[in-house]
Design a protein around this motif. Structure first.
Motif, PDB file in Angstrom:
ATOM      1  N   PRO A   1      -3.977  -8.792   4.439  1.00  0.00           N
ATOM      2  CA  PRO A   1      -3.929  -8.233   2.584  1.00  0.00           C
ATOM      3  C   PRO A   1      -4.758  -9.131   2.178  1.00  0.00           C
ATOM      4  O   PRO A   1      -5.275  -9.903   3.188  1.00  0.00           O
ATOM      5  CB  PRO A   1      -3.091  -8.328   2.263  1.00  0.00           C
ATOM      6  CG  PRO A   1      -1.803  -9.390   3.889  1.00  0.00           C
ATOM      7  CD  PRO A   1      -2.722  -8.847   5.016  1.00  0.00           C
ATOM      8  N   GLY A   2      -6.370  -8.915   1.188  1.00  0.00           N
ATOM      9  CA  GLY A   2      -6.395  -9.130   0.705  1.00  0.00           C
ATOM     10  C   GLY A   2      -5.771  -9.636  -0.810  1.00  0.00           C
ATOM     11  O   GLY A   2      -5.059  -8.895  -0.791  1.00  0.00           O
ATOM     12  N   ALA A   3      -6.169 -10.496  -1.297  1.00  0.00           N
ATOM     13  CA  ALA A   3      -5.505 -11.523  -3.112  1.00  0.00           C
ATOM     14  C   ALA A   3      -5.608 -10.103  -3.496  1.00  0.00           C
ATOM     15  O   ALA A   3      -4.225 -10.347  -4.564  1.00  0.00           O
ATOM     16  CB  ALA A   3      -6.572 -11.926  -3.135  1.00  0.00           C
ATOM     17  N   GLU A   4      -6.484  -8.885  -3.955  1.00  0.00           N
ATOM     18  CA  GLU A   4      -6.201  -7.752  -4.837  1.00  0.00           C
ATOM     19  C   GLU A   4      -4.794  -6.919  -4.276  1.00  0.00           C
ATOM     20  O   GLU A   4      -4.619  -5.750  -4.685  1.00  0.00           O
ATOM     21  CB  GLU A   4      -6.821  -7.178  -4.847  1.00  0.00           C
ATOM     22  CG  GLU A   4      -8.491  -8.155  -5.669  1.00  0.00           C
ATOM     23  CD  GLU A   4      -7.920  -8.130  -6.940  1.00  0.00           C
ATOM     24  OE1 GLU A   4      -7.211  -7.771  -7.403  1.00  0.00           O
ATOM     25  OE2 GLU A   4      -8.483  -9.605  -7.306  1.00  0.00           O
ATOM     26  N   MET A   5      -4.286  -6.774  -3.143  1.00  0.00           N
ATOM     27  CA  MET A   5      -3.826  -6.003  -2.314  1.00  0.00           C
ATOM     28  C   MET A   5      -1.899  -6.636  -3.587  1.00  0.00           C
ATOM     29  O   MET A   5      -1.653  -7.133  -3.207  1.00  0.00           O
ATOM     30  CB  MET A   5      -3.180  -6.082  -0.907  1.00  0.00           C
ATOM     31  CG  MET A   5      -1.725  -5.139  -0.906  1.00  0.00           C
ATOM     32  SD  MET A   5      -1.399  -4.599   0.955  1.00  0.00           S
ATOM     33  CE  MET A   5      -2.879  -4.442   2.087  1.00  0.00           C
ATOM     34  N   SER A   6      -2.115  -5.229  -4.024  1.00  0.00           N
ATOM     35  CA  SER A   6      -0.719  -5.364  -5.024  1.00  0.00           C
ATOM     36  C   SER A   6       0.626  -5.214  -4.577  1.00  0.00           C
ATOM     37  O   SER A   6       0.849  -4.623  -3.504  1.00  0.00           O
ATOM     38  CB  SER A   6      -1.019  -4.337  -5.950  1.00  0.00           C
ATOM     39  OG  SER A   6      -0.695  -2.974  -5.602  1.00  0.00           O
ATOM     40  N   GLU A   7       1.918  -5.963  -5.482  1.00  0.00           N
ATOM     41  CA  GLU A   7       2.378  -5.911  -4.848  1.00  0.00           C
ATOM     42  C   GLU A   7       3.494  -3.985  -4.772  1.00  0.00           C
ATOM     43  O   GLU A   7       4.195  -3.698  -3.588  1.00  0.00           O
ATOM     44  CB  GLU A   7       3.840  -6.250  -5.667  1.00  0.00           C
ATOM     45  CG  GLU A   7       4.152  -8.105  -5.915  1.00  0.00           C
ATOM     46  CD  GLU A   7       4.009  -8.552  -3.869  1.00  0.00           C
ATOM     47  OE1 GLU A   7       4.676  -8.608  -3.167  1.00  0.00           O
ATOM     48  OE2 GLU A   7       3.369  -9.645  -3.538  1.00  0.00           O
ATOM     49  N   SER A   8       2.996  -3.475  -5.463  1.00  0.00           N
ATOM     50  CA  SER A   8       3.374  -1.508  -4.945  1.00  0.00           C
ATOM     51  C   SER A   8       2.477  -1.350  -3.683  1.00  0.00           C
ATOM     52  O   SER A   8       3.948  -0.728  -3.031  1.00  0.00           O
ATOM     53  CB  SER A   8       2.689  -0.898  -5.834  1.00  0.00           C
ATOM     54  OG  SER A   8       3.297   0.546  -6.158  1.00  0.00           O
ATOM     55  N   ILE A   9       1.651  -2.002  -3.530  1.00  0.00           N
ATOM     56  CA  ILE A   9       1.311  -1.450  -2.045  1.00  0.00           C
ATOM     57  C   ILE A   9       1.924  -2.080  -0.837  1.00  0.00           C
ATOM     58  O   ILE A   9       1.949  -1.027  -0.238  1.00  0.00           O
ATOM     59  CB  ILE A   9      -0.414  -1.449  -1.863  1.00  0.00           C
ATOM     60  CG1 ILE A   9      -1.248  -0.917  -2.782  1.00  0.00           C
ATOM     61  CG2 ILE A   9      -0.410  -1.532  -0.780  1.00  0.00           C
ATOM     62  CD1 ILE A   9      -2.687  -1.136  -2.791  1.00  0.00           C
ATOM     63  N   LYS A  10       2.023  -3.350  -1.376  1.00  0.00           N
ATOM     64  CA  LYS A  10       2.810  -4.182   0.212  1.00  0.00           C
ATOM     65  C   LYS A  10       3.892  -3.152  -0.051  1.00  0.00           C
ATOM     66  O   LYS A  10       4.656  -3.062   1.347  1.00  0.00           O
ATOM     67  CB  LYS A  10       3.270  -5.144  -0.663  1.00  0.00           C
ATOM     68  CG  LYS A  10       1.904  -6.071  -0.363  1.00  0.00           C
ATOM     69  CD  LYS A  10       1.534  -7.699  -0.683  1.00  0.00           C
ATOM     70  CE  LYS A  10       0.443  -8.576  -0.511  1.00  0.00           C
ATOM     71  NZ  LYS A  10       0.639  -9.557  -1.163  1.00  0.00           N
ATOM     72  N   SER A  11       5.044  -3.040  -0.592  1.00  0.00           N
ATOM     73  CA  SER A  11       5.995  -2.591  -0.838  1.00  0.00           C
ATOM     74  C   SER A  11       6.644  -1.462   0.074  1.00  0.00           C
ATOM     75  O   SER A  11       7.115  -0.791   0.260  1.00  0.00           O
ATOM     76  CB  SER A  11       6.865  -2.457  -2.621  1.00  0.00           C
ATOM     77  OG  SER A  11       6.165  -1.377  -2.793  1.00  0.00           O
ATOM     78  N   ARG A  12       5.691  -0.346  -0.180  1.00  0.00           N
ATOM     79  CA  ARG A  12       5.018   0.660   0.366  1.00  0.00           C
ATOM     80  C   ARG A  12       4.603   0.983   1.941  1.00  0.00           C
ATOM     81  O   ARG A  12       4.791   1.385   2.538  1.00  0.00           O
ATOM     82  CB  ARG A  12       3.985   1.899  -0.245  1.00  0.00           C
ATOM     83  CG  ARG A  12       4.921   1.883  -1.528  1.00  0.00           C
ATOM     84  CD  ARG A  12       4.044   3.127  -2.313  1.00  0.00           C
ATOM     85  NE  ARG A  12       5.206   3.026  -3.769  1.00  0.00           N
ATOM     86  CZ  ARG A  12       5.553   2.826  -4.373  1.00  0.00           C
ATOM     87  NH1 ARG A  12       4.799   2.042  -4.700  1.00  0.00           N
ATOM     88  NH2 ARG A  12       6.258   3.405  -6.055  1.00  0.00           N
ATOM     89  N   LEU A  13       4.084  -0.366   2.547  1.00  0.00           N
ATOM     90  CA  LEU A  13       3.818  -0.677   3.835  1.00  0.00           C
ATOM     91  C   LEU A  13       4.710  -1.731   3.968  1.00  0.00           C
ATOM     92  O   LEU A  13       5.854  -2.085   3.976  1.00  0.00           O
ATOM     93  CB  LEU A  13       2.223  -1.684   3.976  1.00  0.00           C
ATOM     94  CG  LEU A  13       1.106  -0.397   3.291  1.00  0.00           C
ATOM     95  CD1 LEU A  13      -0.161  -0.782   3.226  1.00  0.00           C
ATOM     96  CD2 LEU A  13       1.517   1.032   3.556  1.00  0.00           C
TER      97      LEU A  13
END
Length: 82
Positions: free
Chosen positions: A37-49
């Motif tokens: 992940p980069g600094a711009e990976m949102s919590e929304s994306i992280k929560s789905r992966l």
């Protein structure tokens, strides 16, 4: 759309639907990419992966299934809208 990942996709930028980079493909397995992940990976994306922590060096990376991908180009992997 379902994309087919290959080892040639390793090192490509992962971008969201707005074209903002959210990570880099670290490794490709059968039907899945491992994204650093980069600094711009949102919590929304992280929560789905699915998160995978590499115990050897403490690196955190995420499983990106092919069905989460909208398109693969020569230099990037574009995510579907979550």
């Amino acid at each position: 759309m379902c994309a087919n990942l290959t080892v040639d996709d390793e090192g490509k930028r992962v971008v969201n639907t707005n074209g903002q980079e959210v990570g880099i493909i670290d490794e490709v397995g059968t039907g899945v990419a491992y994204v650093e992940p980069g600094a711009e990976m949102s919590e929304s994306i992280k929560s789905r992966l699915s998160r995978d922590r590499d115990v050897a060096d403490g690196m955190e990376r995420y499983h990106l299934d092919e069905d989460h991908i909208e398109e693969i180009t020569g230099d990037e992997v574009r995510l579907q809208r979550f």
